[in-house]
Scaffold this active site. Sequence first.
Site, PDB file in Angstrom:
ATOM      1  N   HIS A 199     -75.826 -39.685 -16.777  1.00 48.35           N
ATOM      2  CA  HIS A 199     -75.223 -38.356 -16.883  1.00 48.35           C
ATOM      3  C   HIS A 199     -74.732 -38.165 -18.307  1.00 48.35           C
ATOM      4  O   HIS A 199     -74.174 -39.081 -18.909  1.00 48.35           O
ATOM      5  CB  HIS A 199     -74.042 -38.215 -15.921  1.00 48.35           C
ATOM      6  N   TYR A 202     -72.197 -32.239 -23.227  1.00 48.45           N
ATOM      7  CA  TYR A 202     -71.403 -31.934 -24.415  1.00 48.45           C
ATOM      8  C   TYR A 202     -71.195 -30.439 -24.472  1.00 48.45           C
ATOM      9  O   TYR A 202     -72.106 -29.660 -24.182  1.00 48.45           O
ATOM     10  CB  TYR A 202     -72.089 -32.471 -25.682  1.00 48.45           C
ATOM     11  N   ARG A 357     -73.881 -20.209 -12.165  1.00 48.52           N
ATOM     12  CA  ARG A 357     -75.177 -20.153 -11.485  1.00 48.52           C
ATOM     13  C   ARG A 357     -75.311 -21.365 -10.545  1.00 48.52           C
ATOM     14  O   ARG A 357     -75.325 -22.512 -10.988  1.00 48.52           O
ATOM     15  CB  ARG A 357     -76.300 -20.143 -12.523  1.00 48.52           C
TER      16      ARG A 357
END
Length: 397
Positions: A199, A202, A357
């Site tokens: 994972h 930034y 979203r």
Amino acid sequence: MPPPTATLSVPSSSSPSLFPLSSFSSFNNPHVSSFCPAPPTLPKFPSLSKPKTPLRNLTPLSAVSIEKETLISERPHTFLREADGGDDGSVRSRFQRMILEAQESVCAALEAVDGTGKFKEDAWTRPGGGGGISRVLQDGAVFEKAGVNISVVYGVMPPEAYRAAKAAADDQKPGPVPFFAAGISSVLHPKNPFAPTLHFNYRYFETDAPKDTPGAPRQWWFGGGTDLTPAYIFEEDVKHFHSIQKKACDKFDPSFYPRFKKWCDDYFYIKHRGERRGLGGIFFDDLNDYDQEMLLSFATECANSVVPAYIPIIEKRKDTPFNESQKAWQQLRRGRYVEFNLVYDRGTTFGLKTGGRIESILVSLPLSARWEYDHKPEEGSEEWKLLDACINPKEWI
């Protein structure tokens, strides 16, 4: 903060307590989930200034969110509003350019190592500005699911969403807060149980002052990190991964790696299990107590370190033979990944409260995971060693 380190052996009568899966999490990320804040128990970095006048509720309740996205057939040159000057050399525009370039380089490297899988791309915009690009590779030869998303978001968030993003009880706002956020976020789930999940995300975040509030401040901060979540420990792999993170940190400040490594261990802690999600890496947030240009360069260096930190490990482990029992253990560890993301990751809260979203938010979840009742690996086994390292974080380099 996590409890004092403990040995792995637990009396059979003390099984872990169950915790309801509330808001999902990391959407962990590839999307707005990337804007996960720091643990409240860690020292807070000072913001640039404190508001002299409270921000008033200038926006109707229905607008306190991110505008609904519109899918587009081709990505635009920029997701920035014209008022931001487009590609004008500002921190906003340079950070956007960085995440677009990082998405390209990471996806190219993943497709090359997978050999057959290709990324599906969805791009979208929003009426008031901003948008994003979701890329997902699914059912490839190497990766079961890999998501690499970027987003540029303008919106107005309610006070509770601001607190979820900032995690600062002493910096609460009485009314809606205009904001800008841009980030890249990714979760990579390989098929082979000997190849680790990765994972990274930034992000850059700003709050805007309403134009008719003289003297109200603009605040900004950087956040992010890269962490490794294997099902089995290969010490040389973990050392390689951490050495790349340390190298990136040391270019800017020798205190960064030990500080952000501990932050990562503390943040990705599954409290109801008493263990970490994986074997750590680096993590930071609310970072604004250094020069802004330096932090932009640091975030860029960290994003560029993802490929050299991860791809050599995948190339080494992707074809390792495995059996059904080892695959089942990988899926149990994925279950831990899901638990953390759905229960503890505050980025999820931010995304949900601001209307992020959903497909991008959930893209980080694996295609398959597993939960077994009261599962305990045999003491001394390779599975036990992984769990022990998750309970008792180690210094790998």
